[in-house]
Design an enzyme around this catalytic site. Sequence first.
Site, PDB file in Angstrom:
ATOM      1  CE  LYS A   1      -3.178  -2.448   3.007  1.00  0.00           C
ATOM      2  NZ  LYS A   1      -3.612  -2.543   4.419  1.00  0.00           N
ATOM      3  N   GLY A   2       2.116   1.117   0.407  1.00  0.00           N
ATOM      4  CA  GLY A   2       2.963   2.268   0.694  1.00  0.00           C
ATOM      5  C   GLY A   2       3.097   3.288  -0.425  1.00  0.00           C
TER       6      GLY A   2
ATOM      7  CG  ASP B   1       6.847   2.248   0.451  1.00  0.00           C
ATOM      8  OD1 ASP B   1       7.657   1.424  -0.043  1.00  0.00           O
ATOM      9  OD2 ASP B   1       6.070   1.930   1.370  1.00  0.00           O
TER      10      ASP B   1
ATOM     11  CG  ASP C   1      14.430  -1.288   5.636  1.00  0.00           C
ATOM     12  OD1 ASP C   1      15.639  -1.194   5.905  1.00  0.00           O
ATOM     13  OD2 ASP C   1      13.579  -1.527   6.514  1.00  0.00           O
TER      14      ASP C   1
ATOM     15  CG  PHE D   1      10.071   2.036  11.250  1.00  0.00           C
ATOM     16  CD1 PHE D   1      10.127   0.952  10.384  1.00  0.00           C
ATOM     17  CD2 PHE D   1       8.828   2.581  11.564  1.00  0.00           C
ATOM     18  CE1 PHE D   1       8.973   0.421   9.827  1.00  0.00           C
ATOM     19  CE2 PHE D   1       7.671   2.059  11.011  1.00  0.00           C
ATOM     20  CZ  PHE D   1       7.738   0.972  10.147  1.00  0.00           C
ATOM     21  CB  VAL D   2      10.542   7.146   8.120  1.00  0.00           C
ATOM     22  CG1 VAL D   2      11.858   7.748   8.580  1.00  0.00           C
ATOM     23  CG2 VAL D   2      10.740   6.308   6.855  1.00  0.00           C
TER      24      VAL D   2
ATOM     25  CG  ASP E   1       2.232   0.634   7.477  1.00  0.00           C
ATOM     26  OD1 ASP E   1       3.162   0.449   6.668  1.00  0.00           O
ATOM     27  OD2 ASP E   1       1.749  -0.293   8.163  1.00  0.00           O
TER      28      ASP E   1
HETATM   29  P1  IMP Z   1      12.581  -4.066   2.404  1.00  0.00           P
HETATM   30  O1  IMP Z   1      12.160  -5.357   1.790  1.00  0.00           O
HETATM   31  O2  IMP Z   1      13.324  -4.281   3.702  1.00  0.00           O
HETATM   32  O3  IMP Z   1      13.375  -3.179   1.447  1.00  0.00           O
HETATM   33  O4  IMP Z   1      11.292  -3.282   2.854  1.00  0.00           O
HETATM   34  C1  IMP Z   1      10.375  -2.899   1.933  1.00  0.00           C
HETATM   35  C2  IMP Z   1       9.029  -2.546   2.513  1.00  0.00           C
HETATM   36  O5  IMP Z   1       9.007  -2.532   3.932  1.00  0.00           O
HETATM   37  C3  IMP Z   1       8.685  -1.165   2.080  1.00  0.00           C
HETATM   38  O6  IMP Z   1       8.048  -1.158   0.808  1.00  0.00           O
HETATM   39  C4  IMP Z   1       7.793  -0.688   3.203  1.00  0.00           C
HETATM   40  O7  IMP Z   1       6.469  -1.089   2.974  1.00  0.00           O
HETATM   41  C5  IMP Z   1       8.324  -1.405   4.423  1.00  0.00           C
HETATM   42  N1  IMP Z   1       9.272  -0.549   5.144  1.00  0.00           N
HETATM   43  C6  IMP Z   1      10.619  -0.592   5.126  1.00  0.00           C
HETATM   44  N2  IMP Z   1      11.161   0.372   5.896  1.00  0.00           N
HETATM   45  C7  IMP Z   1      10.125   1.053   6.395  1.00  0.00           C
HETATM   46  C8  IMP Z   1      10.025   2.209   7.268  1.00  0.00           C
HETATM   47  O8  IMP Z   1      10.995   2.820   7.722  1.00  0.00           O
HETATM   48  N3  IMP Z   1       8.760   2.603   7.565  1.00  0.00           N
HETATM   49  C9  IMP Z   1       7.635   2.008   7.085  1.00  0.00           C
HETATM   50  N4  IMP Z   1       7.682   0.941   6.271  1.00  0.00           N
HETATM   51  C10 IMP Z   1       8.908   0.478   5.929  1.00  0.00           C
HETATM   52 MG    MG Z   2       4.251  -1.413   6.056  1.00  0.00          MG
END
Ligand code: IMP
Ligand code: MG
Length: 205
Positions: free
Chosen positions: A67-68, A124, A127, A176-177, A183
Amino acid sequence: MEGRAALSDLDDSVRVSAVHVPTDAREEGIDRIVIGERELQDKLLELGEQITRDYEGRELLLIGVLKGAFVLMADLSRHIRLPLEVDFMAVASYGAATKTSGVVRILKDLDHDLEGRDVLLIEDIVDSGLTLNYLLKNLRGRRPASLEVCALLKKTGIQRVPLEVKYVGFEIPPDFVVGYGLDFAEHFRNLPYVGVLRPEAYGDV
Ligand code: IMP
Ligand code: MG
């Protein structure tokens, strides 16, 4: 309003516009604003112009990762001066926790066929990069003519897989933002800026 006064203590660069008076009491859980509303909107205009130039003469398919990315998709797409179509995919990479599980599930797949299309994936935040890595592999298998990524935020230096993100709005520290689509436990997506929660706020939602 009591409690709102805390917003005036925030950095000068922070723009909480006069028309957007925060109405959600949860907003009081924000510790600091990392990227203000004005800064975000300026960057989207810049990214939109860059994308418009890069894809001149072509027709784009924007894929938003739900949803981000829903807020980014709506704002960015209006700065792209090209014929385009939009589609959405829903994935889950986390539960309510703030650390990645590394497990990506597709909850909603695309309506479009990607074969021969110029595809721009709208994310969005990158990470760990695990979600994006999974998605890119999956989408490449559908044989688009091109596949690039636009991410509003990229956390610096913590990607666990090598990734090429062509368009990045902002590099941010690995906190974490929330806000602007992001969200914590499904809350805060409607904030018009990106901020960090107060530690106590994690217990409140
Ligand atoms: P990744 O797989 O660790 O790169 O994370 C990807 C997904 O995790 C993003 O598309 C977000 O939905 C969620 N996410 C990662 N970091 C944050 C954060 O700081 N705040 C909120 N959602 C996050
Ligand atoms: Mg999330």
